[in-house]
Every structure is written in C-alpha cells, then in structure tokens.
Design a protein around this motif. Structure first.
Motif, PDB file in Angstrom:
ATOM      1  N   MET A  35      34.607  41.759  29.631  1.00 25.30           N
ATOM      2  CA  MET A  35      35.421  41.990  30.820  1.00 25.30           C
ATOM      3  C   MET A  35      35.975  40.687  31.384  1.00 25.30           C
ATOM      4  O   MET A  35      37.123  40.639  31.850  1.00 25.30           O
ATOM      5  N   ASN A  36      35.199  39.619  31.345  1.00 23.62           N
ATOM      6  CA  ASN A  36      35.690  38.333  31.847  1.00 23.62           C
ATOM      7  C   ASN A  36      36.904  37.863  31.062  1.00 23.62           C
ATOM      8  O   ASN A  36      37.871  37.329  31.634  1.00 23.62           O
ATOM      9  N   VAL A  81      42.831  45.513  36.941  1.00 24.48           N
ATOM     10  CA  VAL A  81      42.652  45.563  35.490  1.00 24.48           C
ATOM     11  C   VAL A  81      41.972  46.856  35.069  1.00 24.48           C
ATOM     12  O   VAL A  81      42.409  47.525  34.123  1.00 24.48           O
ATOM     13  N   LEU A 132      31.233  41.371  40.392  1.00 24.76           N
ATOM     14  CA  LEU A 132      31.849  40.067  40.361  1.00 24.76           C
ATOM     15  C   LEU A 132      31.031  38.979  40.975  1.00 24.76           C
ATOM     16  O   LEU A 132      29.829  38.923  40.782  1.00 24.76           O
ATOM     17  N   TYR A 159      35.187  52.879  36.286  1.00 24.32           N
ATOM     18  CA  TYR A 159      35.067  51.517  35.775  1.00 24.32           C
ATOM     19  C   TYR A 159      34.015  51.425  34.677  1.00 24.32           C
ATOM     20  O   TYR A 159      34.171  50.670  33.710  1.00 24.32           O
ATOM     21  N   ILE A 171      39.930  40.154  31.933  1.00 27.58           N
ATOM     22  CA  ILE A 171      40.453  39.834  33.270  1.00 27.58           C
ATOM     23  C   ILE A 171      41.195  38.499  33.236  1.00 27.58           C
ATOM     24  O   ILE A 171      42.248  38.341  33.862  1.00 27.58           O
ATOM     25  N   LYS A 172      40.652  37.544  32.492  1.00 26.04           N
ATOM     26  CA  LYS A 172      41.315  36.245  32.373  1.00 26.04           C
ATOM     27  C   LYS A 172      42.662  36.386  31.677  1.00 26.04           C
ATOM     28  O   LYS A 172      43.637  35.697  32.020  1.00 26.04           O
ATOM     29  N   SER A 176      39.412  37.908  43.506  1.00 28.33           N
ATOM     30  CA  SER A 176      38.765  38.161  42.215  1.00 28.33           C
ATOM     31  C   SER A 176      38.412  39.634  42.063  1.00 28.33           C
ATOM     32  O   SER A 176      38.647  40.249  41.020  1.00 28.33           O
ATOM     33  N   TYR A 181      43.237  43.296  25.423  1.00 28.47           N
ATOM     34  CA  TYR A 181      41.988  43.918  25.860  1.00 28.47           C
ATOM     35  C   TYR A 181      41.329  44.746  24.769  1.00 28.47           C
ATOM     36  O   TYR A 181      40.212  45.241  24.932  1.00 28.47           O
ATOM     37  N   LYS A 203      41.606  41.708  41.624  1.00 30.43           N
ATOM     38  CA  LYS A 203      42.147  41.594  40.265  1.00 30.43           C
ATOM     39  C   LYS A 203      41.357  42.464  39.307  1.00 30.43           C
ATOM     40  O   LYS A 203      41.929  43.134  38.440  1.00 30.43           O
ATOM     41  N   GLN A 204      40.050  42.472  39.448  1.00 35.18           N
ATOM     42  CA  GLN A 204      39.228  43.326  38.595  1.00 35.18           C
ATOM     43  C   GLN A 204      39.615  44.793  38.773  1.00 35.18           C
ATOM     44  O   GLN A 204      39.729  45.544  37.803  1.00 35.18           O
TER      45      GLN A 204
END
Length: 382
Positions: A241-242, A311, A11, A365, A245-246, A304, A68, A307-308
C-alpha cells in the motif's frame, strides 16, 4: 464509543505519537509522575451529519493512480531461534515473579520493593488520588514525584514518615502543580522479586497445552513462528500500500477531508497523552516542538490520510470492488455484539450514522488491500 477510524490507524499516528513514552502503572496515584487521568476528551466539533457526510464523500476523482498491479515487495523469512524461545520464556518467568518479604533486614535501600500506606495532604487536607494502602513501590523507579522515593531510603520497616514535597510546576493536575504537600507514609515491609524456576510445575501453571518443559518450548516456538508469520504478512500489506500510495499523484486536497482526518489524529494523540498523565503542552516540550510545528504535522497527517482515502476509493471504483450485504451484516453483527446492542437501529440511535459509514469504509479498504496484495509479486527474503 471508540470508532474504527481505520484510515487513522492505518497511517502515520506514529508521526504524532513519537516521544509519548511516559511510564504507566496499573495502581497509580497522584503521588505518581504519571497519574491516572481525570480529564476527558473535548466534545467533537463535528455533528453526526457532518461526520457521516465526510466519511461517505467520494474523493476518488482527486487523485491519479500510478502502478498498483504487480507491486514488487519482499516478505520477511520466518525464523525462530533457540535464543528467541528462551528470551520469550524468560519474559514469561519474569511476568510471573512474586514479591517475597525480606525478613533479615529492616532498613530500606535503593532497589527495594517497599509496601507502603500513604496519604497526601495539601494545607492539612487529603487531596484526591493522593492516598493508597498496600502499595508496592520500587525505590529508584522514579514512579512517584521527585523526592518521594529518595526520602524513604534509610528508613525502617514499621515506622511512619512525613515527606515534605513539592509537585512539579508542569504537573498535569493544575491544582497540584507547583504546590507544597505532605505525604504521611507508613512502611509496612521490604520485599524482593522472586522469579519462578522453569520446571514442569510452572509449565502446567502457565500453559493449557503443555505438561513438560520440552513440550512447552515447542509450544513457545510454534507461537513465535505464528506471530512472525502474521507480522510478515502485515508488513507485506503495508509495503504494497505504501508503494501504491507513493505512485499516486494528488490533483487537489479537499480541505474539509484534510481538516477532519487531522482532527481525528490529534484527538487520538490527546487521548493517549491524557491516559499517560500528560498534556499536549508538556508533550511538545518533551519532544522539542512548538505548537506551530505540531499544527504542521497534524495537517501533514490529515493530507496523508486523505490521500490514502483517495487511492482506496479510486482502486475500488476502477476494479469494481464493493462490500456485499453478507460482508456488511457479518461485520455489523460483530460490532453490535461488542457493544451489546440489538440491531443497526439501536446502534444509530445511540451513536449516530457515522460509525456505520466508518465501518463500510473499513470493509471496502480491507477488500482493496486484499485485492492489490493478491496481485503483488512477493518474494521471500534470504
């Protein structure tokens, strides 16, 4: 032991690292504006048990996943021009430049590479890190503290000089900050940088594959294409991934997770600053931020990262993605080899259980990333 800390690396460490661009040198001394660090990172406030628990905690239920599967992203086109190839070759030539003694001039001027011996003294006594022999210093590079280089301009080869200087008040070594010192400098010779010519002899020196300039240019082009391909694939993973996550919505942020990952980010930054000869205070002053601003950014990075983690865990659970024993053993073997350890028990005995938890998290991950990228709709840019 440097742990993987994949979440921190994936991140926004760049958020905290912006502005940390002090020049570094492999042969620095205390005369330099950015000396080699002597300070070490403070001990972790987390016990191995606490850290392992945080890493192993399932927080997938704290997030609601958005879209996703089938994420649309654009992949960079792989193009390498003749200019790109030449630029890379020029860089290699520059890296292989050598210092050649200037014999037709004895007086130092700005831009010269001067070979010197020096001893830094405070109150008549040499201080740690303030001495070197055969040191190559480019005059005007601002590598050393203010005044050191300027006072050598106009001086002659073979002479000995005494430079009366004062360390900056914000110098990283508090024992020297603001202190008056004397550097006794012996000027050995003036040098200039000489860049080699691109010919077959140079090619044979720098390449194991090519023997001619033509072959070398093809090799460089292939290497650049491979690098661009890797970068493009990495960018696709990041973009996918961005977006995922968003698209996700956090229900609640576990405070212990936010605090932990914020701590990891801050510690990583402080270690980078120490290696650059900076303190956190001087860094904040440089980028124009207050301690309160920094604390908010640390918390933001902690959120941040958390949150990752939510997810990744949520997708893994929903898609039944798991790390196999074979995958774990392969990664463990690599880790044990890197640290010259016999087995998992030796790893745990020396470093605790947290590295194991961190490694398992990393592997999971990576599998999640591979899964969603494989399902993504990727188009190549025109």
């Amino acid at each position: 032991m440097k742990k993987i800390k994949i979440m921190t690396l994936l991140l926004a460490m760049s958020l905290l690292a912006v502005g940390c661009n002090k020049k570094n040198s492999s042969n620095k001394s205390t005369a330099s504006a950015s000396p080699s660090p002597s300070a070490t990172a403070s001990a972790s406030p987390y016990t191995d048990k606490e850290e392992t628990k945080i890493l192993n905690t399932d927080i997938s239920g704290d997030v609601t996943l958005g879209e996703y599967i089938g994420i649309k992203v654009t992949k960079d086109k792989i193009e390498v021009s003749d200019e790109d190839v030449q630029s890379q070759i020029d860089s290699t030539l520059k890296d292989n430049a050598t210092n050649v003694e200037v014999k037709d001039r004895k007086t130092i001027k700005k831009g010269d590479i001067v070979n010197i011996d020096f001893v830094g003294k405070k109150d008549g006594k040499a201080f740690d890190g303030g001495s070197a022999t055969g040191y190559d210093l480019t005059i005007g590079s601002n590598q050393f503290i203010e005044g050191f280089e300027d006072k050598l301009i106009g001086k002659k080869v073979g002479t000995k000089q005494k430079l009366n200087l004062t360390f900056p008040t914000n110098y990283s070594n508090t024992e020297l900050a603001g202190q008056k010192v004397v550097f006794e400098v012996t000027i050995n010779k003036i040098q200039k940088s000489e860049t080699p010519k691109l010919n077959d002899a140079f090619v044979k020196k720098v390449s194991k594959k090519s023997k001619t300039v033509a072959e070398y240019k093809k090799e460089v082009k292939a290497s650049l294409e491979s690098e661009k391909k890797t970068e493009a694939e990495s960018n696709v993973k990041s973009d996918v991934m961005n977006k995922i996550i968003k698209n996700a919505k956090v229900k609640t942020y576990p405070k212990d997770q936010v605090k932990y990952y914020g701590y990891i980010a801050q510690t990583s930054l402080e270690q980078q600053l120490t290696q650059s000869g900076m303190t956190l205070d001087s860094y904040l002053e440089q980028i124009g931020k207050t301690q309160k601003d920094f604390e908010k950014e640390v918390e933001s990075v902690g959120k941040s990262t958390t949150k990752q983690k939510m997810v990744f865990q949520a997708i893994a659970k929903k898609e039944n993605i798991k790390v196999t024993d074979a995958e774990y053993k392969k990664q463990l073997k690599s880790l044990l080899s890197a640290y010259s350890l016999k087995d998992e028990a030796a790893l745990i005995e020396k470093y605790g259980n947290a590295p194991i938890a961190d490694m398992k998290q990393y592997l999971l991950y990576q599998k999640v990333i591979d899964f969603v990228v494989d399902k993504a709709k990727v188009t190549e840019s025109k």
